[in-house]
Design a protein around this motif. Structure first.
Motif, PDB file in Angstrom:
ATOM      1  N   GLY A  57     -45.383 -29.887 -50.999  1.00  0.00           N
ATOM      2  CA  GLY A  57     -46.111 -28.873 -51.765  1.00  0.00           C
ATOM      3  C   GLY A  57     -47.327 -28.348 -51.026  1.00  0.00           C
ATOM      4  O   GLY A  57     -47.277 -28.053 -49.835  1.00  0.00           O
ATOM      5  N   ASP A  58     -48.470 -28.256 -51.728  1.00  0.00           N
ATOM      6  CA  ASP A  58     -49.686 -27.686 -51.157  1.00  0.00           C
ATOM      7  C   ASP A  58     -50.500 -28.742 -50.431  1.00  0.00           C
ATOM      8  O   ASP A  58     -50.525 -29.921 -50.819  1.00  0.00           O
ATOM      9  CB  ASP A  58     -50.557 -27.067 -52.254  1.00  0.00           C
ATOM     10  N   LEU A  59     -51.196 -28.299 -49.396  1.00  0.00           N
ATOM     11  CA  LEU A  59     -52.143 -29.155 -48.694  1.00  0.00           C
ATOM     12  C   LEU A  59     -53.459 -28.415 -48.544  1.00  0.00           C
ATOM     13  O   LEU A  59     -53.489 -27.213 -48.246  1.00  0.00           O
ATOM     14  CB  LEU A  59     -51.628 -29.551 -47.307  1.00  0.00           C
ATOM     15  N   TYR A  60     -54.566 -29.139 -48.762  1.00  0.00           N
ATOM     16  CA  TYR A  60     -55.884 -28.594 -48.488  1.00  0.00           C
ATOM     17  C   TYR A  60     -56.172 -28.711 -46.990  1.00  0.00           C
ATOM     18  O   TYR A  60     -55.527 -29.487 -46.280  1.00  0.00           O
ATOM     19  CB  TYR A  60     -56.959 -29.356 -49.260  1.00  0.00           C
ATOM     20  N   ALA A  61     -57.132 -27.962 -46.511  1.00  0.00           N
ATOM     21  CA  ALA A  61     -57.512 -28.029 -45.104  1.00  0.00           C
ATOM     22  C   ALA A  61     -57.868 -29.466 -44.726  1.00  0.00           C
ATOM     23  O   ALA A  61     -58.626 -30.139 -45.439  1.00  0.00           O
ATOM     24  CB  ALA A  61     -58.708 -27.113 -44.839  1.00  0.00           C
ATOM     25  N   GLU A  62     -57.284 -29.938 -43.636  1.00  0.00           N
ATOM     26  CA  GLU A  62     -57.532 -31.267 -43.059  1.00  0.00           C
ATOM     27  C   GLU A  62     -56.887 -32.417 -43.835  1.00  0.00           C
ATOM     28  O   GLU A  62     -57.029 -33.574 -43.431  1.00  0.00           O
ATOM     29  CB  GLU A  62     -59.025 -31.571 -42.940  1.00  0.00           C
ATOM     30  N   GLU A  63     -56.208 -32.141 -44.923  1.00  0.00           N
ATOM     31  CA  GLU A  63     -55.596 -33.233 -45.676  1.00  0.00           C
ATOM     32  C   GLU A  63     -54.518 -33.918 -44.850  1.00  0.00           C
ATOM     33  O   GLU A  63     -53.818 -33.285 -44.061  1.00  0.00           O
ATOM     34  CB  GLU A  63     -54.998 -32.726 -46.992  1.00  0.00           C
ATOM     35  N   GLU A  64     -54.367 -35.224 -45.088  1.00  0.00           N
ATOM     36  CA  GLU A  64     -53.375 -36.027 -44.381  1.00  0.00           C
ATOM     37  C   GLU A  64     -52.410 -36.659 -45.379  1.00  0.00           C
ATOM     38  O   GLU A  64     -52.789 -36.975 -46.507  1.00  0.00           O
ATOM     39  CB  GLU A  64     -54.069 -37.117 -43.561  1.00  0.00           C
ATOM     40  N   ARG A  65     -51.177 -36.839 -44.938  1.00  0.00           N
ATOM     41  CA  ARG A  65     -50.172 -37.514 -45.740  1.00  0.00           C
ATOM     42  C   ARG A  65     -49.432 -38.516 -44.861  1.00  0.00           C
ATOM     43  O   ARG A  65     -49.113 -38.233 -43.706  1.00  0.00           O
ATOM     44  CB  ARG A  65     -49.163 -36.509 -46.323  1.00  0.00           C
TER      45      ARG A  65
END
Length: 718
Positions: free
Chosen positions: A504-512
């Motif tokens: 889905g969506d990711l914010y700037a710099e987010e990690e998974r």
């Protein structure tokens, strides 16, 4: 002139403006809207004070309103013309025009439909003179007559009284807004503001890509739990870590005047806030909620749109999706400052109306989200106490098209905030989980603005949408066992040789981080290196709306030597295993606590703590924080009273954070020492810093957006 203007307003059925609105619009700062309470009309004669919230200094005054401070002073015009004008819809009340008329015992007249809607939840106070009525009208579809008596939908209705009596009134929602903002709602919520073309944003995005080709690319890395496996050995449930990192939001000089994150090239937002204004929110809670909403409004830009839904006994839309230009921001602040609190808590109605705004809007900004805040139990929908499984399924109230498991790309996350010790954490977590949002537990009143700020820091920095992670086995004899992805949807197909994770969506710099389990077979004598899997992803750029790929395919290979003497387990893989173990322990402990076995719940958490402390990654900052978090949960399960007050909400907020790998507010702080902040981005941290240091409406410049940073708690796998 004034007489002609008043006649024109009555003829058009329009809403009266505050007498000071014209003066306020010409002032240099946002208007101060003061809710006045007429103590002289209340039966107890008590003097009630008011809360004054100014955009120039949104701090609550030393005296806050009481729950009974629902009486709002009507204008002189309304008082003089009350016998000719319905005080609810402000249209004329004239016999023979096709509308039934109700004359109350205080001699004021109303349209029958207007007054029945006003009193359907038990309110028996005249909207004009504040007199207490002994008899009220009702409509058959809102109640039923049983043996000559009335059974109303209100939970506090006394069934043993004649049908015209209301011994325990539940004030209608209309009492929570001054007459200025009692706007008639249309049948369809398709009256949202027109959005502008995104040419400016697209130009910025194109220039960003030309400067650095990697600026809009997803970073993908893989890491096996061991780098080598002997040729003669097979390995069941071999674990591979898939690490994703969203691109950095490019700083831009094309900002606007709003003190927000407009310095980054970002996609505009459609935001609907659904706010609890029931009686339990009176006083400091409501004052702090107004201030928090003021912060949200001030940090939305002219391309962003906001709509506000408020609910108590029923729900009402204060205004449609409106662009937060200078005028829109000013009007939104006025509407928020005009709120007062009383009545019951009808979360279901607020949620349905918030979804209705999103579904029926004519235009759509690239990013959409709903924020829901409540401090109490739903007194109209829920049939049992907190934790009882017989409660209403709130997910059934969300349209299928915006739910997490809808299978469509159109998904609107609902980020829920449980406020205080009495909120329904079970339902709030269920709502967020079903829609792909997060659940935050606001334990202390003073951090509500920080919690909103952290959420806004994410919504205003969305850089990736509709992200799908694709996995494929390379070696012909490899098969996937499972994919550990928390709450994200996963799928295995083609004889378990291909897999998919819907991120889905990711914010700037987010990690998974996702763990993939594979069955590795023995290798042939001639094989020194074995390819395991290929990893790629597709996603949409929210600004250009174009589909993109990861820019390359990551192929993971492992060595297959004849013998291996020392096997070193990857710390990166081990700590992600520990994260999943901790989340499973939290879920299992919560289940035991809900069944009344707190001692078993504490034992489950203690066992998990010991396991993590003996693991390879025990000294890693993430694992240290996990161990401390488990200890905090043990303390909050020390007794049934403590668990009911804060333990359940704390655990559910933790589960929400870990299952989505996204920051949530937890307990009484949003500081960096809280484990949930291991998922915090630099833009979230910046917004919290703004919340803690900035006075709304201040003419001083706001702090600049800090450059992107990486967090020591989550180093990227090598």
């Amino acid at each position: 002139m004034g007489s002609k203007w008043r006649k024109a307003k009555v003829a058009l059925g329009c809403i009266q403006l505050p007498r000071t609105l014209d003066e306020d619009l010409s002032s240099s700062s946002a208007a101060i809207l003061t809710t006045r309470y007429d103590a002289g009309r209340l039966s107890d004669g008590a003097a009630l004070s008011s809360t004054v919230l100014s955009p120039t200094d949104c701090r609550p005054s030393s005296v806050t309103p009481t729950p009974s401070s629902s009486g709002l002073r009507l204008s002189r015009t309304s008082s003089k013309s009350s016998k000719k004008t319905c005080a609810i819809c402000l249209n004329t009340v004239t016999p023979g025009q096709g509308h039934a008329i109700f004359t109350a015992e205080c001699s004021h007249t109303f349209h029958f439909n207007c007054i029945t809607s006003n009193v359907k939840h038990g309110n028996r106070i005249c909207p004009v003179c504040r007199a207490n009525w002994r008899e009220i009208p009702f409509q058959g579809q809102n109640s039923e007559v049983v043996r000559g008596k009335l059974r109303a939908n209100s939970v506090n209705w006394n069934r043993d009284r004649p049908f015209v009596q209301v011994p325990h009134p539940q004030p209608d929602y209309n009492q929570n807004i001054s007459p200025t903002y009692r706007v008639h709602e249309p049948a369809m919520f398709d009256d949202d503001d027109l959005i502008e073309e995104l040419d400016t944003f697209q130009e910025q995005s194109d220039s960003d890509v030309s400067e650095d080709n990697s600026i809009k690319k997803i970073e993908i890395r893989t890491c096996p739990e061991v780098s080598s496996i002997a040729k003669s050995a097979s390995y069941d449930n071999f674990t591979v870590l898939i690490h994703l990192k969203a691109p950095v939001a490019k700083l831009s000089n094309h900002g606007h005047n709003s003190p927000s994150l407009s310095q980054i090239s970002r996609a505009p937002v459609d935001l609907v806030t659904v706010l609890d204004v029931s009686g339990s929110m009176a006083g400091t809670k409501l004052a702090l909620l107004k201030r928090a909403m003021g912060f949200v409004i001030q940090h939305l830009g002219p391309h962003d749109r906001l709509s506000v839904i408020v609910f108590s006994a029923s729900a009402r839309r204060l205004f449609p999706l409106r662009r937060m230009t200078d005028t829109g921001r000013h009007q939104a602040l006025q509407a928020i400052n005009a709120l007062s609190s009383n009545g019951g808590t009808n979360i279901a109605e607020g949620l349905k109306k918030g979804a209705k705004v999103m579904l029926e809007r004519t235009y759509k900004n690239p990013v959409s989200s709903i924020i829901l805040l409540s401090d109490g139990q739903d007194t109209y929908t829920v049939n049992g106490p907190a934790g009882v499984q017989s409660r209403t399924d709130y997910n059934s109230l969300l349209p299928n098209s915006i739910q997490q498991n809808s299978g469509t790309s159109f998904r609107i996350p609902v980020h829920t905030f449980g406020f205080g010790a009495d909120h329904d954490s079970f339902s709030m977590h269920s709502i967020s989980e079903g829609s792909g949002g997060t659940f935050s537990f606001i334990e202390a009143e003073g951090v509500i603005q920080d919690a909103f700020a952290q959420c806004m820091g994410g919504l205003l920095s969305v850089v990736v949408q509709e992200l799908k992670l694709e996995l494929e086995c390379v070696h012909p004899h490899l098969r996937f066992g499972s994919i550990k992805a928390g709450s994200y949807q996963t799928r295995l197909y083609d004889d378990a040789r291909m897999g998919l994770v819907n991120v889905g969506d990711l914010y700037a710099e987010e990690e998974r981080d996702f763990l993939v389990m594979m069955n590795v077979p023995r290798a042939q004598a001639s094989v020194d290196e074995m390819p395991l899997l290929k990893v790629s992803c597709t996603y949409k750029d929210p600004i250009t709306k174009e589909m993109a790929t990861s820019g390359g395919v990551e192929v993971l290979k492992i060595n297959r030597p004849e013998k291996i003497e020392n096997v070193e387990v990857s710390v990166e893989v081990d700590k992600q295993r520990n994260r999943l173990k901790a989340a499973d322990a939290m879920s299992e402990a919560r289940s035991a606590a809900e069944h009344g076995d707190l001692s078993r719940a504490v034992s489950i958490l203690e066992t998990c703590r010991e396991t993590l402390s003996k693991s390879v990654s025990a000294q890693d900052p993430l694992c240290v924080a996990l161990i401390n978090e488990l200890k905090e949960m043990q303390d909050r399960m020390s007794s049934r009273q403590v668990y009911e007050a804060s333990g359940r909400a704390y655990v559910l907020s933790g589960l929400s954070s870990h299952s989505w790998q996204r920051a949530t507010a937890r307990g009484d702080t949003t500081s960096s020492t809280n484990l949930s902040q291991a998922y915090q981005t630099s833009f979230m941290a910046d917004m919290i810093s703004r919340s803690q240091t900035m006075v709304l409406g201040s003419s001083s410049p706001s702090p600049p957006v800090r450059p992107p940073r990486s967090f020591s708690g989550r180093p990227s796998p090598r």
